[in-house]
Design a protein around this motif. Structure first.
Motif, short mmCIF file in Angstrom:
data_model
loop_
_atom_site.label_atom_id
_atom_site.label_comp_id
_atom_site.label_asym_id
_atom_site.label_seq_id
_atom_site.Cartn_x
_atom_site.Cartn_y
_atom_site.Cartn_z
N PRO A 171 -11.27 9.71 -2.63
CA PRO A 171 -10.82 10.99 -2.08
C PRO A 171 -10.02 11.86 -3.05
O PRO A 171 -10.26 13.08 -3.13
CB PRO A 171 -9.95 10.57 -0.88
CG PRO A 171 -10.49 9.26 -0.47
CD PRO A 171 -10.96 8.58 -1.74
N THR A 172 -9.13 11.25 -3.80
CA THR A 172 -8.29 12.04 -4.71
C THR A 172 -9.15 12.71 -5.77
O THR A 172 -9.09 13.94 -5.96
CB THR A 172 -7.25 11.10 -5.37
OG1 THR A 172 -6.50 10.48 -4.35
CG2 THR A 172 -6.35 11.86 -6.31
N GLU A 173 -9.96 11.92 -6.43
CA GLU A 173 -10.70 12.46 -7.56
C GLU A 173 -11.87 13.35 -7.09
O GLU A 173 -12.15 14.37 -7.70
CB GLU A 173 -11.17 11.34 -8.50
CG GLU A 173 -11.88 10.18 -7.88
CD GLU A 173 -10.98 9.09 -7.30
OE1 GLU A 173 -9.89 9.40 -6.77
OE2 GLU A 173 -11.39 7.92 -7.33
N SER A 212 0.82 -1.22 0.00
CA SER A 212 0.00 0.00 0.00
C SER A 212 0.86 1.27 0.00
O SER A 212 1.75 1.45 0.84
CB SER A 212 -0.91 -0.03 1.23
OG SER A 212 -1.24 1.27 1.63
N ASN A 213 0.52 2.15 -0.94
CA ASN A 213 1.21 3.45 -0.98
C ASN A 213 0.83 4.30 0.22
O ASN A 213 1.66 5.04 0.76
CB ASN A 213 0.81 4.19 -2.26
CG ASN A 213 1.21 3.41 -3.48
OD1 ASN A 213 2.37 3.06 -3.64
ND2 ASN A 213 0.25 3.09 -4.34
N LEU A 214 -0.42 4.16 0.65
CA LEU A 214 -0.87 4.92 1.82
C LEU A 214 -0.04 4.53 3.04
O LEU A 214 0.42 5.40 3.79
CB LEU A 214 -2.36 4.64 2.07
CG LEU A 214 -2.91 5.19 3.39
CD1 LEU A 214 -2.81 6.71 3.43
CD2 LEU A 214 -4.36 4.75 3.59
N HIS A 234 -0.27 11.91 -12.58
CA HIS A 234 0.48 10.70 -12.21
C HIS A 234 0.48 10.65 -10.69
O HIS A 234 1.20 11.40 -10.04
CB HIS A 234 1.90 10.78 -12.76
CG HIS A 234 2.70 9.52 -12.58
ND1 HIS A 234 2.54 8.66 -11.52
CD2 HIS A 234 3.68 8.98 -13.35
CE1 HIS A 234 3.38 7.64 -11.63
NE2 HIS A 234 4.08 7.81 -12.74
N THR A 235 -0.33 9.74 -10.14
CA THR A 235 -0.54 9.74 -8.69
C THR A 235 0.50 8.93 -7.93
O THR A 235 0.36 8.72 -6.72
CB THR A 235 -1.96 9.23 -8.36
OG1 THR A 235 -2.21 8.07 -9.17
CG2 THR A 235 -3.00 10.29 -8.64
N GLY A 236 1.53 8.47 -8.63
CA GLY A 236 2.63 7.78 -7.92
C GLY A 236 2.39 6.28 -7.85
O GLY A 236 1.85 5.68 -8.78
C1 LIG Z 1 -0.84 5.46 -6.81
C2 LIG Z 1 -2.29 5.67 -6.51
N1 LIG Z 1 -3.04 6.28 -7.41
C3 LIG Z 1 -4.37 6.47 -7.21
C4 LIG Z 1 -4.98 6.02 -6.07
C5 LIG Z 1 -6.45 6.24 -5.91
O1 LIG Z 1 -6.72 7.23 -4.97
P1 LIG Z 1 -8.10 7.27 -4.20
O2 LIG Z 1 -8.10 6.12 -3.24
O3 LIG Z 1 -8.11 8.57 -3.51
O4 LIG Z 1 -9.19 7.13 -5.20
C6 LIG Z 1 -4.24 5.37 -5.09
C7 LIG Z 1 -4.86 4.86 -3.87
O5 LIG Z 1 -4.25 4.19 -3.06
C8 LIG Z 1 -2.84 5.19 -5.31
O6 LIG Z 1 -2.05 4.58 -4.41
#
Ligand SMILES: Cc1ncc(COP(=O)(O)O)c(C=O)c1O
Length: 334
Positions: A191-193, A77-79, A312-314
């Protein structure tokens, strides 16, 4: 000028992340202008979208006097990784709950979390509801010991990071020769979107927002967005955006067999970006989103010449636990 001013915030970003034009890819594909908003390009913990949310989660934790943060997720998990990294900076202890059994493979995948000093607890194979209940129980046990735990993950608090990100991208866009018209994001837990959609509405809708679903069907994704945007409206006092208005698009064609299940189109998109621009994606979130982005640019969904960008959300760290998802390298033993 920040859009959200009243919420406590613990700074984790050095400044705006780069907005990078993909000119080599444009030349190769005969399209453009196309851009990447490099939210994978941050100083802490290998970066990613959750770091923006953590500014507000840790801000809230510190404001309420917490001394330990609790967070749950899979071993890659990135979180979890970014919470461990950020908690150390904030002087908070961090306990991570993985909903898998302990074992050599999960230990390897979760290894960066140990480097950042987190305590790891392996819960075994439990679903998300049970996992949340176990985290609540652990928080109660910590409270009984005199600790002050904060559970990371509240959707509205996390979304504030992307309300702000919309403002940041808007400022960058206005400095371009032609401002961005279309912004693509992964559609997942929300949450992100939802934060980005809300921020975009606060700014007067400079962008058409495109969500490429990587986890849920459209009804579930839309319901999540609506719920979080509704809660953001209550929280911030700004009007609820009209989510049925033109300008919000759902792209369902990249989900394939489901969440974290690879598709040939996503793998092709990942290889294309890596080999033209030297930028990595990963299979769960960003490769499918980029595949959806390229498909729309290619097939005229984005009219020729209208500037478009993907966030690019990583998540790139998890690429190194995804060897088995690739089809292109059968000669490599996984
Ligand atoms: C790299 C990455 N991109 C996008 C997302 C999606 O984000 P969200 O959970 O806010 O929709 C995540 C969620 O863990 C993520 O790790």
């Amino acid at each position: 000028m920040p859009l959200v001013t009243t919420d406590p915030r613990f700074p984790l970003l050095a400044g705006p992340t780069p907005l990078r034009r993909l000119d080599r890819l444009e030349a190769r594909l005969g399209c453009g202008p196309i851009y990447l908003k490099r939210d994978d390009f941050m100083e802490i913990g290998l970066g990613g979208n959750k770091l923006r949310s953590l500014e507000f989660w840790l801000g809230a934790a510190l404001a309420e006097g917490a001394d330990v943060v609790l967070v749950a997720g899979g071993p890659m998990s990135n979180l979890c990784r970014l919470t461990a990294a950020a908690a150390g900076i904030a002087g908070l202890d961090c306990v991570i709950f993985h909903n898998v059994a302990p074992g050599p493979e999960h230990n390897r995948t979760s290894f960066p979390n140990r480097i950042f000093g987190a305590e790891l607890r392996f819960l075994g194979d439990v679903d998300e509801d049970r996992r949340a209940a176990l985290v609540e129980e652990a928080a109660a046990a910590l409270r009984a010991q005199g600790r002050r735990p904060y559970i990371v993950g509240d959707a509205v608090t996390g979304a504030l990071g992307y309300v702000e990100a919309a403002g940041e991208l808007h400022a960058q866009s206005r400095a371009l020769p032609a401002p961005l018209r279309h912004v693509f994001l992964a559609g997942s837990m929300g949450p992100t979107e939802a934060g980005f959609i809300f921020g975009n509405a606060m700014l007067g809708h400079p962008f058409e927002v495109h969500l490429v679903s990587v986890e849920y069907g459209q009804a579930e994704l839309a319901a999540r967005i609506a719920r979080i945007c509704g809660d953001l409206a209550v929280h911030t006092g700004f009007a609820m955006p009209d989510l049925d208005a033109p300008g919000l698009h759902y792209h369902m064609g990249q989900l394939g067999p489901g969440y974290a299940r690879p598709t040939p189109a996503a793998e092709a998109a990942l290889l294309t970006l890596a080999r033209s621009e030297g930028i990595l994606l990963e299979h769960v979130y960003t490769a499918k989103t980029f595949a959806g982005f390229l498909d729309c640019v290619h097939n005229g969904v984005i009219p020729a010449g209208e500037p478009a960008c993907m966030v690019h959300t990583g998540g790139t760290a998890s690429l190194f636990a995804q060897f088995h998802l690739f089809r292109s390298f059968p000669e490599v033993e996984m």
